[in-house]
Design a protein around this motif. Structure first.
Motif, short mmCIF file in Angstrom:
data_model
loop_
_atom_site.label_atom_id
_atom_site.label_comp_id
_atom_site.label_asym_id
_atom_site.label_seq_id
_atom_site.Cartn_x
_atom_site.Cartn_y
_atom_site.Cartn_z
N ALA A 118 0.84 -1.21 0.00
CA ALA A 118 0.00 0.00 0.00
C ALA A 118 0.87 1.26 0.00
N ARG A 119 1.96 1.24 0.77
CA ARG A 119 2.87 2.41 0.78
C ARG A 119 3.53 2.60 -0.57
N ASN A 120 3.99 1.51 -1.19
CA ASN A 120 4.59 1.61 -2.52
C ASN A 120 3.61 2.21 -3.52
N SER A 121 2.37 1.76 -3.45
CA SER A 121 1.34 2.24 -4.38
C SER A 121 1.10 3.74 -4.21
N GLU A 122 1.04 4.20 -2.97
CA GLU A 122 0.80 5.62 -2.73
C GLU A 122 2.00 6.46 -3.17
N VAL A 123 3.23 5.96 -2.95
CA VAL A 123 4.42 6.68 -3.41
C VAL A 123 4.40 6.82 -4.93
#
Length: 677
Positions: free
Chosen positions: A306-311
């Motif tokens: 989820a963090r990778n996607s938001e970045v």
């Protein structure tokens, strides 16, 4: 009157003379024959009982039966029986404990060790011009590929993920491995909803799907909907469609329950096997294993995804050249845990469906695909009524989501009507920006993770999903890699040698070719010349053996200094290889090498971390570099004209052909068919 019968019996059974009636041992009733079994040879005894008168059917007295013999105890048999019983009980208990506590992690590891040892022994004994057990080196590769494929498919889970990683790189493996591992992308079996809901309850404090997502399995008014049958199933997770009470359509990516128990054992077994292979075959592979296993472990952490996607979503939105052309699905953090990821549902066409991508658009002029730019998907009263009817009539085979295929027309043969060139231009721009400008790289861009949608303008919108496998490049390494790429395009051998020396690489020519995914022609050619001299005058079997020995040496040269070698190159090379395969699959509509070189050069003067003076120098060199790239355009359009005239393939096909010729000198047969599908 009894004399005659008695005499006959005596003559029949007793070899000594028959006693007379007056003798004290003369039988008066009957004679009994008893067989006595002892450890000595069988003997026959005659016991005679004398009574005053004849008494038929009377049993003999105990005293007349002789001394009793002890029964055989079979001590050794009973001892081994007890051992087998204990062994079976212990083995069964361990099996049940392993299956219950570790989801068969121990058993899978033992199977891995056994198969790995068998393959290693086979190569150690038979990898020679004339194998000991007969056949050829090709036969050795074939049976080894079958053993490894069976192992990966049998173990499933993270082993499938490792197998898919091998499959993406299998174009540089022997052709026997290529053909076998091309089947690694088949859908994995999906788990039952009962098993999947256990994960939801464990991650949300005992709450079920109905309570967490506000859905109803019976179509209750005011509640959302969810399909208990997965829309897609992969090695680690499966995806379910749902509609929340507020109308949002979402994709529920739920990790399979056995993965959490298996991942530790699986990665440990992978490390052990690679450690043994590194020692046994003298190839420095283990140095990259900790980094690889760390990436794979993060891929099972959906909060990290989820963090990778938001970045990536923020980076794309901040890049003017990509905003509006690339879309990253929105993540809903209120529903996301380490094993559950909820994102917006994406309607689109997978990249591998060329007919649907190129087919004529029948969705109406000025219209686009459903959901472009994050537009809310339509779900009217008619759709809701149909979904509730489906729940009543087919509770076990739910198909609640509207298909939304109006753009295909009445005959179902329509498509998005977008250009393959526009699709690949967007794709190469996106991944070039990731590598050279941002240093944040999505390392799994295979066709299944890319959706294509049509914008109202008729241009394509590329949707990138599955953000679990990422690499974050350090600024210094990103600048070095960009300069390395630019130097490859201008044949700046001094800079190439300097950078590869800093990375601990002894074979710049070989690494340059591996980076470009085409033969590098600016080097001094010493590698190829030495190889040609070594192979002169040898038989076909000897040449095949020597070439693959050369490949082994090439790996050692590239990984010469394990401490200096940037581990990120493993996944960056994987990214580039997949993008090249996608371009080739689409018919080579763009000059990928030129586009990536342009991004590499531009990123150097656009880098805000560099001093102003250096940025001005790189800006001037970039203008000169644009002129150099004009030569690649001439070659590219020459191949395009040949392709249009039917005289041959595109530029990527020619690059692949020439790369295959060079790679064959090193014992490698490149085959791009692994990317099809």
């Amino acid at each position: 009157m009894f004399r005659a019968p008695i005499a006959r019996r005596c003559l029949r059974y007793v070899p000594s003379p028959c006693p007379t009636r007056g003798s004290p041992r003369m039988p008066t009733a009957r004679t009994r024959i008893t067989l006595t079994y002892t450890r000595t040879p069988l003997r026959r005894s005659i016991q005679t009982r004398t009574t005053s008168r004849f008494e038929p059917l009377r049993p003999p007295s105990p005293a007349s039966l002789g001394k009793p013999h002890a029964a055989r105890e079979f001590k050794q048999t009973r001892r081994w029986g007890r051992r087998l019983l204990i062994f079976g009980a212990v083995t069964g208990s361990l099996y049940l404990a392993d299956r219950t506590l570790f989801a068969s992690g121990v058993g899978r590891s033992l199977l891995t060790f056994g198969t790995g040892l068998l393959v290693a022994l086979d190569y150690k004994l038979n990898f020679r011009p004339e194998p000991i057990i007969g056949g050829t080196i090709g036969d050795l590769h074939r049976r080894s590929a079958e053993r490894l494929f069976d192992l990966l498919r049998s173990n499933g889970g993270l082993y499938l993920k490792i197998g898919q990683a091998i499959a993406m790189q299998s174009a540089v493996l022997p052709p026997e491995f290529q053909r076998m591992f091309a089947r690694m992308f088949d859908d994995a079996p999906q788990d039952s909803w009962k098993q999947i809901e256990k994960v939801i309850r464990q991650d949300f404090g005992g709450k079920g799907a109905e309570e967490v997502f506000g859905v109803s399995f019976t179509g209750e008014e005011g509640k959302g909907l969810i399909e208990r049958r997965a829309r897609a199933s992969a090695s680690v997770a499966q995806v379910h469609w749902a509609r929340l009470p507020d109308g949002r359509e979402v994709a529920l990516k739920i990790q399979k329950p056995e993965i959490a128990k298996q991942v530790g054992w699986d990665l440990w077994a992978f490390k052990v096997v690679m450690k043994v292979y590194t020692w046994w075959f003298d190839i420095p592979l283990y140095s990259i294993v900790p980094f690889v296993t760390e990436r794979l472990m993060l891929e099972t952490d959906f909060e990290s995804e989820a963090r990778n996607s938001e970045v990536m979503r923020k980076l794309v939105d901040s890049e003017p050249t990509l905003k509006g052309r690339v879309y990253i699905p929105q993540v809903y953090p209120e529903f996301t845990t380490k094993r559950v990821l909820v994102t917006e549902w994406i309607e689109g066409v997978r990249l591998w469906d060329k007919e649907a991508t190129r087919g004529r658009w029948l969705g109406g002029y000025g219209n686009g695909s459903a959901g472009v730019h994050g537009e809310k998907l339509k779900f009217g009263p008619t759709d809701l009524k149909a979904a509730r009817r489906e729940l009543r009539e087919n509770p076990s085979r739910e198909n609640l989501k509207p298909e939304r295929t109006e753009w295909k027309g009445r005959n179902g043969k329509g498509g998005l009507g977008v250009s393959s060139k526009d699709v690949m231009t967007t794709m190469v721009d996106l991944f070039s920006a990731q590598i050279f400008k941002w240093g944040v790289v999505h390392c799994d861009p295979h066709p299944g993770n890319i959706f294509i949608r049509r914008l109202p303008s008729g241009k394509p919108e590329l949707v990138l999903i599955d953000h679990g496998l990422y690499v974050y490049m350090e600024p210094k390494f990103r600048q070095q890699y960009a300069l390395f790429w630019k130097s490859l395009m201008t044949f700046d051998n001094k800079t190439i040698a300097d950078i590869t020396e800093q990375w601990g690489i002894k074979s710049p020519d070989l690494f340059a070719s591996a980076t470009l995914l085409r033969p590098y022609e600016g080097g001094d050619g010493t590698t190829k010349d030495a190889l040609t001299r070594e192979l002169a005058g040898k038989s076909q079997a000897e040449r095949q053996y020597d070439m693959q020995q050369r490949m082994k040496k090439g790996i050692r040269d590239v990984l010469a200094d394990e401490d200096k070698w940037p581990k990120e190159l493993v996944f960056i090379g994987r990214n580039m290889r997949i993008v090249q395969g996608n371009n080739q699959f689409m018919g080579s509509p763009v000059n990928r090498v030129k586009m990536m070189g342009n991004w590499a050069s531009a990123s150097l003067f656009q880098d805000p971390d560099l001093p102003i003076r250096d940025r001005f120098v790189f800006a001037w060199r970039h203008l000169l570099f644009k002129g150099v790239l004009f030569a690649t355009d001439i070659a590219f359009y020459t191949f395009r004209i040949r392709q249009w005239l039917g005289w041959g393939g595109g530029m990527e096909d020619e690059v692949e052909r020439r790369m295959a010729v060079m790679a064959k000198d090193f014992g490698v047969e490149l085959q791009h068919e692994v990317f099809e599908g």
